[in-house]
Design a protein around this motif. Structure first.
Motif, short mmCIF file in Angstrom:
data_model
loop_
_atom_site.label_atom_id
_atom_site.label_comp_id
_atom_site.label_asym_id
_atom_site.label_seq_id
_atom_site.Cartn_x
_atom_site.Cartn_y
_atom_site.Cartn_z
N LEU A 207 9.31 67.73 -46.51
CA LEU A 207 9.91 66.53 -46.56
C LEU A 207 8.67 65.91 -47.74
O LEU A 207 8.60 66.45 -48.81
N PHE A 208 10.58 65.54 -48.19
CA PHE A 208 10.25 64.58 -50.45
C PHE A 208 10.84 63.22 -49.96
O PHE A 208 11.40 62.44 -49.54
N GLY A 209 9.45 62.49 -50.66
CA GLY A 209 10.01 60.52 -50.48
C GLY A 209 9.87 60.16 -52.27
O GLY A 209 8.90 60.33 -52.78
N GLY A 210 10.95 59.58 -51.90
CA GLY A 210 10.75 59.47 -53.56
C GLY A 210 11.11 57.53 -53.66
O GLY A 210 11.62 57.22 -52.07
N ASP A 211 11.19 56.93 -55.07
CA ASP A 211 11.65 55.45 -54.87
C ASP A 211 12.91 55.46 -55.58
O ASP A 211 13.57 54.05 -55.89
N ASP A 212 13.29 56.00 -56.81
CA ASP A 212 13.16 55.40 -58.21
C ASP A 212 14.60 56.52 -59.02
O ASP A 212 14.29 57.75 -58.13
N LEU A 213 14.76 56.30 -59.80
CA LEU A 213 16.33 56.72 -60.34
C LEU A 213 15.58 58.36 -60.78
O LEU A 213 16.54 59.20 -61.22
N GLY A 214 13.80 58.27 -61.33
CA GLY A 214 13.89 59.37 -61.98
C GLY A 214 13.40 60.58 -60.55
O GLY A 214 13.05 61.73 -60.61
N ASP A 215 13.16 60.15 -58.89
CA ASP A 215 13.26 61.06 -58.68
C ASP A 215 15.16 61.44 -57.65
O ASP A 215 14.63 62.39 -57.02
N VAL A 216 15.39 61.12 -58.16
CA VAL A 216 17.28 61.75 -58.08
C VAL A 216 16.88 63.26 -58.31
O VAL A 216 17.83 64.02 -57.64
N PRO A 217 16.65 64.08 -59.14
CA PRO A 217 16.45 65.32 -59.25
C PRO A 217 15.98 66.13 -57.98
O PRO A 217 16.25 66.96 -57.88
N ALA A 218 15.57 65.55 -58.03
CA ALA A 218 14.18 66.12 -56.43
C ALA A 218 15.46 65.74 -55.23
O ALA A 218 15.48 66.58 -54.89
N PHE A 219 15.93 65.02 -54.99
CA PHE A 219 16.69 64.64 -54.00
C PHE A 219 17.49 65.74 -54.09
O PHE A 219 18.13 65.84 -52.98
N THR A 220 18.27 65.90 -55.14
CA THR A 220 20.16 66.69 -55.61
C THR A 220 18.85 67.97 -55.33
O THR A 220 19.48 68.84 -54.56
N GLU A 221 17.58 68.34 -55.76
CA GLU A 221 17.46 70.18 -55.71
C GLU A 221 17.04 70.10 -53.93
O GLU A 221 17.53 71.12 -53.55
N LEU A 222 16.40 69.19 -53.18
CA LEU A 222 16.08 69.09 -51.78
C LEU A 222 18.02 69.15 -51.13
O LEU A 222 17.98 70.32 -50.29
N ALA A 223 18.69 68.68 -51.61
CA ALA A 223 19.98 68.67 -50.57
C ALA A 223 20.59 70.45 -51.27
O ALA A 223 21.37 70.78 -49.94
N ARG A 224 20.17 71.43 -52.50
CA ARG A 224 20.63 72.73 -52.94
C ARG A 224 19.64 73.09 -52.09
O ARG A 224 20.71 73.77 -51.14
N LEU A 225 18.54 72.64 -51.45
CA LEU A 225 17.96 73.89 -50.74
C LEU A 225 18.19 73.64 -49.24
O LEU A 225 18.13 74.64 -48.84
N ARG A 226 18.64 72.71 -48.86
CA ARG A 226 18.66 72.38 -47.10
C ARG A 226 20.51 73.97 -47.62
O ARG A 226 21.07 74.12 -46.26
N GLU A 227 21.45 73.49 -48.92
CA GLU A 227 22.77 74.24 -48.74
C GLU A 227 22.17 75.93 -48.12
O GLU A 227 22.75 77.13 -47.84
N GLN A 228 20.90 76.13 -48.71
CA GLN A 228 20.84 77.68 -48.51
C GLN A 228 20.17 78.36 -47.72
O GLN A 228 19.08 79.02 -47.71
N GLY A 229 19.47 77.07 -46.86
CA GLY A 229 18.66 77.06 -45.60
C GLY A 229 17.65 76.29 -45.92
O GLY A 229 16.93 76.92 -44.38
N LEU A 230 16.81 76.25 -46.24
CA LEU A 230 15.17 75.76 -46.09
C LEU A 230 15.49 73.55 -45.69
O LEU A 230 16.23 72.67 -46.46
N PRO A 231 14.88 74.03 -43.84
CA PRO A 231 15.08 72.51 -43.37
C PRO A 231 14.30 71.62 -44.57
O PRO A 231 13.43 71.61 -44.81
N GLY A 232 14.83 70.56 -44.18
CA GLY A 232 13.84 69.13 -45.83
C GLY A 232 14.72 67.98 -44.94
O GLY A 232 15.16 68.00 -44.55
N LEU A 233 13.55 67.08 -45.26
CA LEU A 233 13.83 65.57 -44.80
C LEU A 233 14.17 64.59 -46.03
O LEU A 233 12.94 64.71 -46.48
N ALA A 234 14.87 64.06 -46.91
CA ALA A 234 14.72 63.35 -47.99
C ALA A 234 14.47 61.59 -47.14
O ALA A 234 15.46 61.47 -46.75
N VAL A 235 13.66 61.07 -47.50
CA VAL A 235 13.03 59.82 -47.39
C VAL A 235 13.01 58.82 -48.42
O VAL A 235 11.84 59.26 -49.62
#
Length: 272
Positions: A207-235
């Motif tokens: 689970l990754f939670g963020g609020d600002d533009l500096g968190d966009v890379p983490a949201f993007t990385e989470l999306a990439r990891l989900r495509e590779q099979g790691l379940p995740g929740l973006a908050v």
């Protein structure tokens, strides 16, 4: 406390995995705006009073918690009341610093940080920075805040160009945020820090939670990891100042209080 229903299929799968196998779960969170309300003076920021208790509950069952922040790691620990939480790691300076079990490790900042720090007063003066603009020295980075100015958005727009030019001259990266522009070392961001930490832990869900533009890379990385099979929740810790993350999130909550409520709901769901 009930958990929110994610708006995406991947988010629902991520939440299901987090609940079904908590021992393999990592919770990773930003600090300012996510665990702590945004305030005019960052030195006065403190985590929501329910944040540390909620994380303590989760750490009874999940693998670990990582705080990934642009702040110095030690300040996040102090302002969050997080000292003493077992299996808590704080990755400060976008991952350049690491605090764990009371010990802090970090590299020397590149020369460009000192160059930018020395040049900033003149750059702001030449740009006509309005009263209320101020510089925050983060050690591994420097940041210019406009929240205290009479017209903070106008001041932010006025200073962005000169600060981008200064970053280019000193070899630094520019990190815009909520009425703040940060000049920091290049080569690492919250996405990189998140990926490395999850690999280190052998995480089976995140689970990754963020609020600002500096968190966009983490949201993007989470999306990439989900495509590779790691379940995740973006908050997303929602606010009226930054709306970009709402389009990347599976769940949007109402600021730090909403984040704490979600963490408590997760703790209830896994019997922590």
């Amino acid at each position: 406390m009930p958990l929110p229903d994610p708006t995406t299929e991947q988010g629902r799968a991520g939440l299901a995995a987090l609940c079904a196998d908590p021992a393999g779960a990592v919770v990773a969170l930003d600090f300012d705006g996510t665990l702590a309300p945004i305030v005019p003076d960052p030195a006065q920021a403190r985590a929501h009073p329910g944040a540390a208790p909620a994380l303590r509950r989760l750490l009874r069952r999940i693998d670990s918690v990582a705080i990934i922040t642009g702040r110095p790691a030690g300040l996040a620990v102090e302002y969050g009341g997080l000292a003493g939480l077992d299996r808590l790691v704080v990755l400060g300076g976008y991952g350049r610093q690491r605090w764990e079990a009371g010990r802090l490790s970090e590299p020397e900042p590149p020369a460009g940080v000192a160059e930018a720090r020395a040049a900033l007063p003149a750059v702001l003066s030449e740009a006509g920075a309005p009263e209320g603009t101020w510089i925050e020295d983060k050690g591994q980075a420097v940041a210019v805040h406009t929240r205290r100015a009479a017209e903070p958005e106008r001041a932010f727009a006025l200073l962005r160009g000169p600060l981008v030019a200064l970053a280019e001259r000193t070899g630094l990266a520019v990190e815009p945020g909520r009425l703040v522009i940060e000049l920091r070392p290049p080569g690492i961001d919250k996405g990189t820090a998140l990926r490395r930490y999850l690999a280190e832990r052998g995480a089976r869900s995140v689970l990754f939670g963020g609020d600002d533009l500096g968190d966009v890379p983490a949201f993007t990385e989470l999306a990439r990891l989900r495509e590779q099979g790691l379940p995740g929740l973006a908050v997303c810790s929602g606010s009226a100042e930054v709306t970009e993350l709402t389009r990347l999130a599976d769940v949007v909550v109402d600021g730090p209080a909403g984040v704490v409520a979600l963490l408590e709901g997760y703790a209830d769901a896994i019997g922590a």
